[in-house]
Design an enzyme around this catalytic site. Structure first.
Site, PDB file in Angstrom:
ATOM      1  N   ARG A 546       0.832  -1.184   0.000  1.00 47.72           N
ATOM      2  CA  ARG A 546       0.000   0.000   0.000  1.00 47.72           C
ATOM      3  C   ARG A 546       0.879   1.252   0.000  1.00 47.72           C
ATOM      4  O   ARG A 546       2.006   1.232   0.482  1.00 47.72           O
ATOM      5  CB  ARG A 546      -0.905  -0.006   1.234  1.00 47.72           C
ATOM      6  CG  ARG A 546      -2.072  -0.945   1.113  1.00 47.72           C
ATOM      7  CD  ARG A 546      -2.998  -0.550  -0.013  1.00 47.72           C
ATOM      8  NE  ARG A 546      -3.751   0.639   0.310  1.00 47.72           N
ATOM      9  CZ  ARG A 546      -5.042   0.651   0.606  1.00 47.72           C
ATOM     10  NH1 ARG A 546      -5.741  -0.456   0.592  1.00 47.72           N
ATOM     11  NH2 ARG A 546      -5.669   1.779   0.901  1.00 47.72           N
ATOM     12  N   LYS A 551       5.781   4.310   4.550  1.00 52.01           N
ATOM     13  CA  LYS A 551       6.405   3.200   3.819  1.00 52.01           C
ATOM     14  C   LYS A 551       7.484   3.710   2.855  1.00 52.01           C
ATOM     15  O   LYS A 551       8.267   2.937   2.325  1.00 52.01           O
ATOM     16  CB  LYS A 551       5.355   2.395   3.061  1.00 52.01           C
ATOM     17  CG  LYS A 551       4.377   1.661   3.989  1.00 52.01           C
ATOM     18  CD  LYS A 551       3.363   0.850   3.197  1.00 52.01           C
ATOM     19  CE  LYS A 551       2.247   0.264   4.041  1.00 52.01           C
ATOM     20  NZ  LYS A 551       2.619  -0.978   4.741  1.00 52.01           N
ATOM     21  N   THR A 653       4.662  -8.056   5.742  1.00 50.76           N
ATOM     22  CA  THR A 653       4.615  -9.482   5.403  1.00 50.76           C
ATOM     23  C   THR A 653       5.110  -9.700   3.981  1.00 50.76           C
ATOM     24  O   THR A 653       5.579 -10.784   3.645  1.00 50.76           O
ATOM     25  CB  THR A 653       3.177 -10.044   5.550  1.00 50.76           C
ATOM     26  OG1 THR A 653       2.276  -9.108   4.972  1.00 50.76           O
ATOM     27  CG2 THR A 653       2.820 -10.264   7.002  1.00 50.76           C
ATOM     28  N   LYS A 657       7.461 -12.686   1.975  1.00 47.74           N
ATOM     29  CA  LYS A 657       7.132 -13.339   0.693  1.00 47.74           C
ATOM     30  C   LYS A 657       8.309 -13.217  -0.271  1.00 47.74           C
ATOM     31  O   LYS A 657       8.661 -14.160  -0.977  1.00 47.74           O
ATOM     32  CB  LYS A 657       5.858 -12.724   0.104  1.00 47.74           C
ATOM     33  CG  LYS A 657       4.632 -12.967   0.973  1.00 47.74           C
ATOM     34  CD  LYS A 657       3.451 -12.043   0.642  1.00 47.74           C
ATOM     35  CE  LYS A 657       2.439 -12.064   1.788  1.00 47.74           C
ATOM     36  NZ  LYS A 657       1.447 -10.988   1.707  1.00 47.74           N
TER      37      LYS A 657
HETATM   38  C1  NBG Z   1      -0.728  -3.819   9.123  1.00 47.80           C
HETATM   39  C2  NBG Z   1       0.694  -3.323   9.350  1.00 47.80           C
HETATM   40  C3  NBG Z   1       1.715  -4.255   8.731  1.00 47.80           C
HETATM   41  C4  NBG Z   1       1.471  -5.668   9.201  1.00 47.80           C
HETATM   42  C5  NBG Z   1       0.034  -6.057   8.930  1.00 47.80           C
HETATM   43  C6  NBG Z   1      -0.293  -7.438   9.434  1.00 47.80           C
HETATM   44  C7  NBG Z   1      -2.793  -2.566   9.521  1.00 47.80           C
HETATM   45  C8  NBG Z   1      -3.623  -1.807  10.497  1.00 47.80           C
HETATM   46  N1  NBG Z   1      -1.614  -3.009   9.922  1.00 47.80           N
HETATM   47  O1  NBG Z   1       3.010  -3.851   9.103  1.00 47.80           O
HETATM   48  O2  NBG Z   1       0.821  -2.027   8.828  1.00 47.80           O
HETATM   49  O3  NBG Z   1       2.333  -6.550   8.554  1.00 47.80           O
HETATM   50  O4  NBG Z   1      -0.847  -5.174   9.566  1.00 47.80           O
HETATM   51  O5  NBG Z   1       0.008  -7.560  10.775  1.00 47.80           O
HETATM   52  O6  NBG Z   1      -3.219  -2.746   8.393  1.00 47.80           O
END
Ligand code: NBG
Length: 808
Positions: A546, A551, A653, A657
């Site tokens: 996203r 980020k 995550t 991957k």
């Molecule tokens: C997101 C985080 C990520 C994380 C994922 C799964 C939300 C609120 N949080 O860093 O930004 O990997 O959750 O835990 O979408």
């Protein structure tokens, strides 16, 4: 299930003629795919019945995973792989003249989630089935998933994703199992026999109808379910009088208001939002799910077994979105089952556990009392009581100041704080990576950590190797299996033995050939959909996720602009030829993130159109990032960009991957990157930039000056100029907002501060590509050490340490 190709073909043809009443050759491609899915669904139903029987006999604890998002991706290939019949199906389809892989592309890619949080939920369902748990998903059946992203003239355009248009071949609708969910109305108190009771009156009923999706375990031995709830009118809600007068809008008003509840997924990712419909969605999921659980429990154990409820049922709330599970379970236990508060409270807190997924303050959900109270009057009373008792318990502790109360209370001013409600109402609170859990304890909810240290624990995220390796990267799967046998798919720690091949030149060559094959597959996709040729022998440097300021896609973009500037001066600059690939969506209302998308596309215009520079580097923005194209992207990466501002990315995550598929991470010490480093070692990944202590220190004590950084840095200063001069006017605009954020507004995400260290790290890492045998060794080390990041490991930790639920 079929054991032979012939048996498969017979079953496939039979179901075609009975469903479509026409021969195979007259079916559309969609129908052929749908038919295959229907056949698989039928097989799954059989296994599912057996699974439930076995789980009942073994009295397995049921884990219900409540999540507003499940980003499942396509299910067909995944289901067929997990059932262990892919070879038979591929062969059978080929004999029927059908290209199986092409057929799979006709399946819609349901995007019922925004990003990492929703995809994590999907990986968890897969892992719960694979590890033999009784794990059930509770989600919403949104008619429209996350918007489809188109890029037009460099800008993101959002189009509706009507994935259900042609029907979902997987779902079983169960209208007979609907739950009545109540909204609005008022509450009457009654005293009888010295007891107070509450009656909810004059409410509106919305029917929650479950649609079940099968979740197949590895080797097809068990099938669990994802229940997706759909809001449907409870009665024939058509105003006949209005209809007869020709006022169709009025005639259907009530119906459409109800259907609106599960019409659309909120397209926000880690951003604040406060809309009434969202609150309705959240309660709708919670009430439907709890209603379903309690009904099933009474059926299995009768009306007098509530004390055992927490031993037989675990309810997990995925972020605060389903936090209303706390007051709703209390409501059902007290109002409907007649338990007293203390007993109901004890059961509720022993049943519910909670995961936090973000430290961004704007994403910690809050509702205003005047929003929630009229919509959910009885639930609100219960929240008040939770808050009152909590405050009372704190007041007893003289050492705790009002300051602490202010931070930990559920109700404050006119707000209801959902994170506080979730922590107070559950027995376990976890973060999603070691650093993130630490920040929760020390910073974000440190007062709660002081109050309830035993509740806090870490569960580092993981991803499903069945989806992101076995299904996405068949060549690599084949190579690994040939080398170390098939056991790694069930036990990812076995990948470690791949290190035995570290000095095997022939094996490393084959690994490189696999990577090249995957790069060609992606290059082919890019050429088909974007009409741009990319060189599969260049380094594929990829950032997909996203779009969000933290980020820092912007940092990556500036690095590319810097390379462009340098290549203009010296086309023979000693850098590795590179293809930079981006993909990702920005929330519809997030103007800054959308401007960064435009900026990247403008750089792409500049770079790709330049006859000299484009021979050395290219920039690709792939539109509409989703699970299906992600599966092509991860296997093709050489470099994985994980460059968030330290302290901000809870876990990530995508980083896992990429690693599993042999990419080398270029990253900050943030989220799970830190644990990737622990697993793979500093020689096999490239770390740069400020640490979370550094950024925390700057934020607390100041001392970060963008003026100072720019003063000593002509390359960066030049790029700041380019943001606002006419460099990008050819693509339609310049970038004042970015300029302001970086140079005048304090550069909240330390883009300028990290630039030099990032650019140098990139240069060092990518130049390593020249020595291919060393590069291949690094790649191998990443694959071999990625076992820790299997969601099977994560889910076993949840099962053992939080849910106390059985698995294998
Ligand atoms: C997101 C985080 C990520 C994380 C994922 C799964 C939300 C609120 N949080 O860093 O930004 O990997 O959750 O835990 O979408």
């Amino acid at each position: 299930m079929f054991r032979t190709v012939e048996e498969f073909k017979d079953a496939y043809i039979n179901i075609i003629s009975s469903t479509y009443a026409k021969p195979l050759e007259n079916c559309t491609e969609f129908e052929k795919m749908e038919n295959l899915a229907h056949l698989m669904r039928t097989i799954c139903s059989g296994i599912s019945t057996d699974t439930r029987q076995i789980q009942k006999e073994k009295q397995m604890k049921k884990v219900y995973y409540f999540s507003m998002e499940f980003l499942m991706g396509r299910l067909l290939d995944n289901c067929i792989i997990n059932l262990g019949i892919r070879d038979i199906v591929v062969q059978g389809m080929a004999e029927l003249g059908i290209d199986y892989e092409k057929l799979c592309e006709f399946e819609p890619d349901p995007a019922l989630g925004n990003g990492g949080l929703g995809r994590l939920a999907a990986c968890f369902l897969d892992s719960m089935a694979a590890t033999g748990m009784a794990g059930i998903g509770m989600g919403l059946r949104y008619k429209f998933g996350l918007f489809k992203q188109e890029i037009s003239n460099g800008y993101q355009i959002e189009k509706p994703d009507s994935w259900l248009e042609a029907g979902d071949p997987w779902e079983w609708s169960k209208p007979g199992e609907a739950i009545a969910v109540r909204f609005g109305g008022r509450v009457e108190r009654r005293y009888s026999n010295g007891q107070m009771s509450f009656e909810h009156k004059d409410y509106t009923v919305v029917n929650a109808v479950p649609y079940d999706i099968p979740i197949v375990g590895w080797n097809g031995d068990i099938v669990n379910a994802l229940h997706l709830w759909s809001a449907e009118p409870a009665h024939a809600s058509i105003n006949m009088e209005a209809f007869n007068k020709g006022d169709y809008a009025l005639a259907l008003k009530e119906r459409s208001e109800i259907e609106a509840i599960t019409c659309i997924l909120y397209p926000d990712d880690s951003n604040g939002m406060g809309r009434k419909l969202r609150l309705k969605q959240e309660y709708f999921l919670v009430a439907a799910g709890i209603g379903h659980i309690v009904r099933g429990y009474i059926r299995d154990y009768g009306l007098d077994a509530w004390d055992k409820f927490p031993d037989r049922v675990a309810i997990h709330i995925n972020d605060t979105h389903p936090a209303l599970c706390v007051p709703e379970l209390l409501r059902v236990l007290i109002d409907e089952q007649g338990l007293d508060w203390d007993c109901a409270w004890d059961i509720t807190t022993r049943t519910i556990s909670f995961t936090n997924h973000t430290v961004l303050p704007e994403a910690l959900e809050k509702w205003f009392i005047p929003e929630l109270q009229p919509l959910l009057p009885r639930v609100y009373m219960i929240i008040e009581e939770i808050d009152r008792r909590f405050k009372e318990s704190i007041d007893k502790n003289a050492n705790l100041s009002n300051e602490i109360l202010k931070k930990t209370a559920v109700l404050w001013d006119t707000e209801i704080r959902m994170a506080n409600l979730s922590i107070i109402g559950s027995h376990s609170v976890n973060g999603v990576a070691a650093l993130h859990t630490d920040i929760l304890k020390k910073d974000v909810v440190s007062n709660f950590y002081t109050l309830f240290p035993e509740r806090f624990n870490n569960k580092t995220n993981g991803v499903s190797q069945r989806r992101f390796l076995v299904e996405s990267n068949r060549p690599l799967t084949g190579l690994i299996t040939e080398a170390i046998g098939e056991g790694w798919i069930e036990d990812m720690s076995r990948l470690k033995s791949l290190m035995d091949f570290r000095d095997d030149a022939a094996f490393l060559e084959r690994l490189a050939a696999v990577k090249r094959q995957n790069k060609l597959r992606l290059a082919d996709y890019i050429s088909r959909y974007m009409d741009i040729d990319v060189d599969p022998d260049s380094v594929f440097d990829i950032q997909v996720k996203r779009f969000h300021a933290y980020k820092r896609q912007l940092l990556n973009a500036l690095k590319i602009l810097d390379l462009y500037n340098k290549l203009k001066e010296n086309p023979n600059l000693p850098i590795q030829d590179t293809t930079f690939i981006f993909a990702g969506k920005a929330a519809q209302g997030y103007a800054y993130a959308k401007e960064i998308i435009k900026f990247i596309n403008s750089i792409a215009d500049l770079v790709n159109a330049d006859p000299v520079v484009s021979k050395r580097i290219k920039v690709i923005f792939m539109e509409n990032f989703r699970v299906s194209n992600a599966q092509l992207i991860y296997p093709a990466a050489d470099i994985s960009e994980q460059i968030s501002t330290a302290g901000k990315e809870a876990s990530g995550t995508g980083n896992m991957k990429f690693m599993m598929n042999g990419a080398i991470t270029l990253g900050t010490l943030d989220g799970a990157n830190i644990e990737i480093l622990e697993q793979v070692g500093a020689g096999n990944m490239k770390i740069f930039g400020l640490t979370s202590e550094d950024t925390h220190r700057y934020r607390t004590f100041g001392g970060y000056s963008t003026a100072d950084i720019l003063a000593g840095n002509p390359a960066l200063s030049r790029m700041m100029e380019q943001l606002i001069d006419d460099t990008f006017m050819g693509s339609g605009q310049n970038f004042w907002n970015i300029f302001d954020a970086l140079t005048r507004a304090g550069d909240e995400y330390f883009v300028l501060g990290d630039f030099d260290s990032y650019a140098a790290a990139w240069q060092e890492l990518s130049s390593g590509y020249k020595n291919r045998s060393d590069w291949n060794k690094m790649s191998l080390a990443n694959i071999a050490n990625s076992g820790f990041f299997s969601s099977d490991r994560t889910i076993r930790e949840y099962a053992d340490q939080i849910w106390h639920a059985g698995h294998h």
